[in-house]
Motif scaffolding. Sequence first.
Motif, PDB file in Angstrom:
ATOM      1  N   LEU A  97       0.822  -1.205   0.000  1.00 20.95           N
ATOM      2  CA  LEU A  97       0.000   0.000   0.000  1.00 20.95           C
ATOM      3  C   LEU A  97       0.856   1.256   0.000  1.00 20.95           C
ATOM      4  CD1 LEU A  97      -3.110  -0.531   2.238  1.00 20.95           C
ATOM      5  CD2 LEU A  97      -2.964  -0.150  -0.191  1.00 20.95           C
ATOM      6  N   ASP A  98       2.014   1.194   0.710  1.00 18.66           N
ATOM      7  CA  ASP A  98       2.866   2.380   0.712  1.00 18.66           C
ATOM      8  C   ASP A  98       3.398   2.660  -0.680  1.00 18.66           C
ATOM      9  OD1 ASP A  98       4.184   1.092   3.756  1.00 18.66           O
ATOM     10  OD2 ASP A  98       2.547   2.516   3.429  1.00 18.66           O
TER      11      ASP A  98
ATOM     12  N   LYS B  50       0.897   7.005  -6.500  1.00 19.62           N
ATOM     13  CA  LYS B  50      -0.243   7.855  -6.859  1.00 19.62           C
ATOM     14  C   LYS B  50       0.013   9.307  -6.497  1.00 19.62           C
ATOM     15  CE  LYS B  50      -4.956   8.934  -6.092  1.00 19.62           C
ATOM     16  NZ  LYS B  50      -5.906   9.191  -5.071  1.00 19.62           N
ATOM     17  N   ASP B  51       0.530   9.539  -5.265  1.00 19.57           N
ATOM     18  CA  ASP B  51       0.612  10.926  -4.830  1.00 19.57           C
ATOM     19  C   ASP B  51       1.858  11.614  -5.357  1.00 19.57           C
ATOM     20  OD1 ASP B  51      -0.726   9.968  -1.632  1.00 19.57           O
ATOM     21  OD2 ASP B  51      -1.718  10.675  -3.443  1.00 19.57           O
ATOM     22  N   GLU B  52       3.019  10.935  -5.230  1.00 16.17           N
ATOM     23  CA  GLU B  52       4.259  11.620  -5.592  1.00 16.17           C
ATOM     24  C   GLU B  52       4.519  11.553  -7.090  1.00 16.17           C
ATOM     25  OE1 GLU B  52       6.239  12.809  -3.064  1.00 16.17           O
ATOM     26  OE2 GLU B  52       4.787  12.147  -1.608  1.00 16.17           O
ATOM     27  N   LYS B  53       4.301  10.382  -7.674  1.00 19.06           N
ATOM     28  CA  LYS B  53       4.732  10.222  -9.045  1.00 19.06           C
ATOM     29  C   LYS B  53       3.616  10.479 -10.047  1.00 19.06           C
ATOM     30  CE  LYS B  53       8.824   9.408  -8.276  1.00 19.06           C
ATOM     31  NZ  LYS B  53       9.802  10.367  -8.754  1.00 19.06           N
ATOM     32  N   GLY B  54       2.392  10.733  -9.565  1.00 16.31           N
ATOM     33  CA  GLY B  54       1.344  11.155 -10.482  1.00 16.31           C
ATOM     34  C   GLY B  54       0.684  10.057 -11.279  1.00 16.31           C
ATOM     35  N   PHE B  55       0.678   8.814 -10.790  1.00 14.58           N
ATOM     36  CA  PHE B  55      -0.026   7.741 -11.494  1.00 14.58           C
ATOM     37  C   PHE B  55      -1.475   7.758 -11.024  1.00 14.58           C
ATOM     38  CE2 PHE B  55       3.002   5.222 -13.843  1.00 14.58           C
ATOM     39  CZ  PHE B  55       4.200   5.725 -13.387  1.00 14.58           C
ATOM     40  N   LYS B  56      -2.233   8.708 -11.597  1.00 13.41           N
ATOM     41  CA  LYS B  56      -3.564   8.939 -11.054  1.00 13.41           C
ATOM     42  C   LYS B  56      -4.612   8.019 -11.628  1.00 13.41           C
ATOM     43  CE  LYS B  56      -3.258  13.357 -11.862  1.00 13.41           C
ATOM     44  NZ  LYS B  56      -3.508  14.779 -11.961  1.00 13.41           N
TER      45      LYS B  56
ATOM     46  N   LEU C 191      -1.119   0.767 -14.026  1.00 12.17           N
ATOM     47  CA  LEU C 191      -1.240   2.177 -13.676  1.00 12.17           C
ATOM     48  C   LEU C 191      -0.752   3.037 -14.815  1.00 12.17           C
ATOM     49  CD1 LEU C 191       0.239   2.122 -10.101  1.00 12.17           C
ATOM     50  CD2 LEU C 191      -2.114   2.342 -10.718  1.00 12.17           C
ATOM     51  N   TYR C 192      -1.346   4.216 -14.937  1.00 13.47           N
ATOM     52  CA  TYR C 192      -0.977   5.077 -16.059  1.00 13.47           C
ATOM     53  C   TYR C 192      -0.769   6.488 -15.576  1.00 13.47           C
ATOM     54  CZ  TYR C 192      -0.935   6.763 -20.850  1.00 13.47           C
ATOM     55  OH  TYR C 192      -0.582   7.317 -22.042  1.00 13.47           O
ATOM     56  N   ASN C 193       0.286   7.124 -16.038  1.00 12.52           N
ATOM     57  CA  ASN C 193       0.583   8.508 -15.711  1.00 12.52           C
ATOM     58  C   ASN C 193       0.194   9.354 -16.920  1.00 12.52           C
ATOM     59  OD1 ASN C 193       1.745  10.983 -15.216  1.00 12.52           O
ATOM     60  ND2 ASN C 193       3.484  10.088 -14.150  1.00 12.52           N
ATOM     61  N   LEU C 194      -0.815  10.225 -16.732  1.00 12.84           N
ATOM     62  CA  LEU C 194      -1.339  10.960 -17.891  1.00 12.84           C
ATOM     63  C   LEU C 194      -0.390  12.047 -18.359  1.00 12.84           C
ATOM     64  CD1 LEU C 194      -5.031  11.298 -16.857  1.00 12.84           C
ATOM     65  CD2 LEU C 194      -4.190  10.142 -18.834  1.00 12.84           C
ATOM     66  N   ASP C 195       0.444  12.581 -17.448  1.00 15.99           N
ATOM     67  CA  ASP C 195       1.292  13.690 -17.876  1.00 15.99           C
ATOM     68  C   ASP C 195       2.516  13.196 -18.635  1.00 15.99           C
ATOM     69  OD1 ASP C 195       0.609  14.722 -14.595  1.00 15.99           O
ATOM     70  OD2 ASP C 195      -0.397  15.392 -16.417  1.00 15.99           O
ATOM     71  N   ASN C 196       3.149  12.142 -18.099  1.00 20.97           N
ATOM     72  CA  ASN C 196       4.372  11.672 -18.753  1.00 20.97           C
ATOM     73  C   ASN C 196       4.114  10.479 -19.663  1.00 20.97           C
ATOM     74  OD1 ASN C 196       5.349  13.483 -16.990  1.00 20.97           O
ATOM     75  ND2 ASN C 196       6.168  11.985 -15.563  1.00 20.97           N
ATOM     76  N   LYS C 197       2.913  10.017 -19.718  1.00 16.80           N
ATOM     77  CA  LYS C 197       2.525   8.888 -20.573  1.00 16.80           C
ATOM     78  C   LYS C 197       3.343   7.640 -20.276  1.00 16.80           C
ATOM     79  CE  LYS C 197       1.269  12.047 -24.182  1.00 16.80           C
ATOM     80  NZ  LYS C 197       1.265  12.442 -25.556  1.00 16.80           N
TER      81      LYS C 197
ATOM     82  N   PRO D 201      -9.290   2.954  -1.166  1.00 17.35           N
ATOM     83  CA  PRO D 201      -9.166   4.334  -0.695  1.00 17.35           C
ATOM     84  C   PRO D 201      -8.397   5.230  -1.655  1.00 17.35           C
ATOM     85  CG  PRO D 201      -8.547   2.811   1.028  1.00 17.35           C
ATOM     86  CD  PRO D 201      -8.762   1.998  -0.185  1.00 17.35           C
ATOM     87  N   LEU D 202      -7.528   4.636  -2.489  1.00 22.65           N
ATOM     88  CA  LEU D 202      -6.738   5.484  -3.366  1.00 22.65           C
ATOM     89  C   LEU D 202      -7.454   5.755  -4.687  1.00 22.65           C
ATOM     90  CD1 LEU D 202      -3.367   3.686  -2.822  1.00 22.65           C
ATOM     91  CD2 LEU D 202      -3.992   5.896  -1.966  1.00 22.65           C
ATOM     92  N   TRP D 203      -7.946   4.668  -5.327  1.00 26.76           N
ATOM     93  CA  TRP D 203      -8.635   4.833  -6.596  1.00 26.76           C
ATOM     94  C   TRP D 203     -10.025   4.255  -6.453  1.00 26.76           C
ATOM     95  CZ3 TRP D 203      -3.580   2.798  -6.751  1.00 26.76           C
ATOM     96  CH2 TRP D 203      -2.645   3.632  -7.394  1.00 26.76           C
ATOM     97  N   ARG D 204     -11.047   5.017  -6.774  1.00 25.14           N
ATOM     98  CA  ARG D 204     -12.386   4.499  -6.563  1.00 25.14           C
ATOM     99  C   ARG D 204     -12.810   3.466  -7.595  1.00 25.14           C
ATOM    100  NH1 ARG D 204     -16.136   9.522  -4.914  1.00 25.14           N
ATOM    101  NH2 ARG D 204     -14.540  10.697  -5.984  1.00 25.14           N
TER     102      ARG D 204
END
Lengths: 409, 323, 171
Positions: free
Chosen positions: C35-36, C42-48, C76-82, C103-106
């Motif tokens: 989970l960590d 998700k939070d630091e690297k932007g894999f939203k 997981l996918y990072n939309l900014d850096n693809k 809790p992280l991704w609905r």
Amino acid sequence: MATYLEINKKQVKEEKWEEPFYLNMGPQHPSTHGVLRLFLELEGETIVNCAPIIGYLHRGVEKLGENLNYNQTIVLSDRLDYIASAANNTAFALAFEKLMGLEVPRRAKLLRTIVCEMARICNHLLWLATHALDIGAMTVFLYCFRDREWLLNIYEKICGARLTHTYVRVGGVRQDFTQEIIDELYKFTEEFPPRIYDYETLIDVNRIWLKRTKGVAVVPAEDAINLGLTGPVLRGSGVPYDVRKFKPYDAYGEVDFIVPTGKNGDTYDRYRVRMEELRQANRIIRQCLDKLPETQGEPVVAEDAPDLLIPEKIKKPEPKPVPKKGVIFKGEEIPVVPPGEAFASIESPKGELAVYVVSDGSSRPWRLRVRTPSFVHISAIPYMAKNHLIADLIAIIGTLDIVLGDSDR
Amino acid sequence: MLEKLIYFLIAAVILLVIALLHVAYLTYAERKVIARMQQRLGPNRVGPRGLLQPIADMLKLLTKEDLVPYGVDKPIFYIAPFISLVCAGTGVALIPLWEKFVISNINVGLLFILALSSLSAYGVILSGWASNSRYAFLGGLRASAQVISYEIAMSLALLSVVLMAGSLNLMDIVKAQINSPYKIYLIPQIIAFYVFIISAIAECNRVPFDLPEAETELVAGYFVEYSAMRFAIFYLAEYFGMVVMSALAVTCFLGGWIGPFEVPYVPFFWFLIKLYFLLFVYIWVRATLPRYRYDQLMGLGWKVLIPVGIINLFLTALLKLIF
Amino acid sequence: MEELLNELKEKFSSVIIEIQEKDYPTLICKRSGFLDLMKYLKDEKGFKYLIDLCGADYLEYKYKNFEERFEVVYHLYNLDNKILLRLKVRVPENDCWQYSVTPLWRTANWFERECYDMFGINFKGHPNLKRILMPDDWEGHPLRKDYPVYLEEEQEWKVYKELKEKVKQQS
């Protein structure tokens, strides 16, 4: 019955006991597109809570896929999103080609793009027809179906079937276009844009339509990404994520098109995004048709693509044959595919359709996983329908563009 | 005395039969006209050009199984369709068809028709309550609230006409219109005419105000549990309402039977022409517009139509005072 | 991309077992501390954006080089850096549970319900873990490898059997 919702029972007062009003929009209902069951908790006409229940159309595509050849699973994929089946076929074919390391010839790529964009137009026309019909405008329904009939007739000339095509195969496509099909597609791309204008004049500036769709089910961008919404739903909220631009496949790298994006994230924006996508799809088909003569004479299937042959129909092999890949001899399975895994995703008309396949070296997949957009969109209905009226719920189901075959697999 | 009674009975029966035929063929006309607007043919198999379609529909509905669901309130369930039909249909007796013919020429004709339309709300509420089903209940609630609010707007529109004509008697209203430009009340009372038409569409539960019986949302709303002949009665009641409302509009706003020139042997010619035109408007609106959401519907009735009706009433009173 | 993978390997060396380079970079992780890692991604690297969450059953897989039976796969996918990242967590059969990322991704809510329905993997911390595609009183987990494609007569679903009896009696 009430256990479908995570309910907080209202506080029991000493004298009066209030019971919430439950309404079940059952599996059979004229406006849930397919067998979707919605369990609503109402307060007056406002929806307090909503639980979608799916599984009525579950056919076990993933389990069946583990028992069929790679080319045979393409037939299964048709029936997932049965309105735009060319897109499903493409997703499966892309994943399998990645697994096998096949290189698809350019002509096949262009043909695939044309068929996928035709599927996009078919799907958006059906979406507009049913969305407008649910909100009450009957005439748009029939106008859209008139054009869709034209496209389905073209599909029948291409591959013989109107709805479930199985045209895109592993390694390319089934057969080439004839000149008649190309002429008719040219005619279609000429006559289609004025017709889009026709539909828009009926509903675009109609005050009733604007009242029914503006401000309904607003989804901010952050929540949309978190909920996993993709496709026109996400683009209506302002996020320009389109798999055709982010991870280009087939011939989308060569053609020129824009990705329409909305601003507010309400139903009206999603409607405008999809109408604009209709025009862009038309444009893409035109550009691909223009590029087709350059690739005249190329094969439409990769040379080392596996074959779809039923074992009993092949002749008995001579001693020490060189077997074609994919053919299952009695009792012996020739390794077709290098063991490993692959993931491919496409921009289906409804959202992002992704296929994850694990192979163990034989001619059948070990694990076939299909991530469909409708499954995720149905899970977002409780979020979107909070504090809206029942009439808005119908508009929400329409704007999410749900097909139950896609969600239940 | 006895001859008068027999005369009235025969006239009433003939008028009822003609009105029923009109209603039945109105369903046919609606399907054909909407089909042509949507670039397709309507029913054209039964009989020459599909003209026997309403008869086929009636026969089909007569022979269907009459389901009475479990747990309904039986007396109310059986009576409710008839309340709707009787209240909708009785209005036909008051409309003056031509100069010398009206079945009942009472002095409060307009008020009587308005009272009847209020009573028809009972049919809706009772049917929604008596069918032991949530969908019907929701539909009945919506319909009753809608009918009550749009009645007020309709009454306000008609009050302006009464002010100008000086009487509630429908025959007198038509005769009073001879003094207006073009012999109709349309031009001085154009606002009232629009308010009346919109309220009439809402009263009959037609698109764009047909949320109580919306097919795609509530699966036919307050008459979802009715089948066969009872459903046919509700259906007839709705179209009867359309005919009576259009006839009322023709009488009050468009000049009744008065036309530019006399047509021999057919004294009700102009009345029918105007009636058919208004019915065509009903059908046209159904083919074109989407449906209002419920709160927007109520908002339109209370916040827009009633103030406009009141303003129109004041203006009419002012004008009558001045001229 | 390279720096990202190296950074992850340094920071979470106790969680990540191996990094494989297939069509997309694949990280094979342990269950504890997972989970960590997800929270960091998700939070630091932007894999939203969680594209997919699924399970896979590796009973008698020919090229298997690990002992657990199930695997839960995350894309997981990072939309900014693809950047697309695949994470795998191995789940043994007798200790069949995994942490829930709801809790992280609905979106994970319904994905995990489907994984539970098809494989029987419990997700700790999931708000409403029930069957989603199969009927609520179904027995067995269909996508496991020891579940047959066709059920025998005795094992059929009770409700369906009763319906068949009723129809036979009436006709």
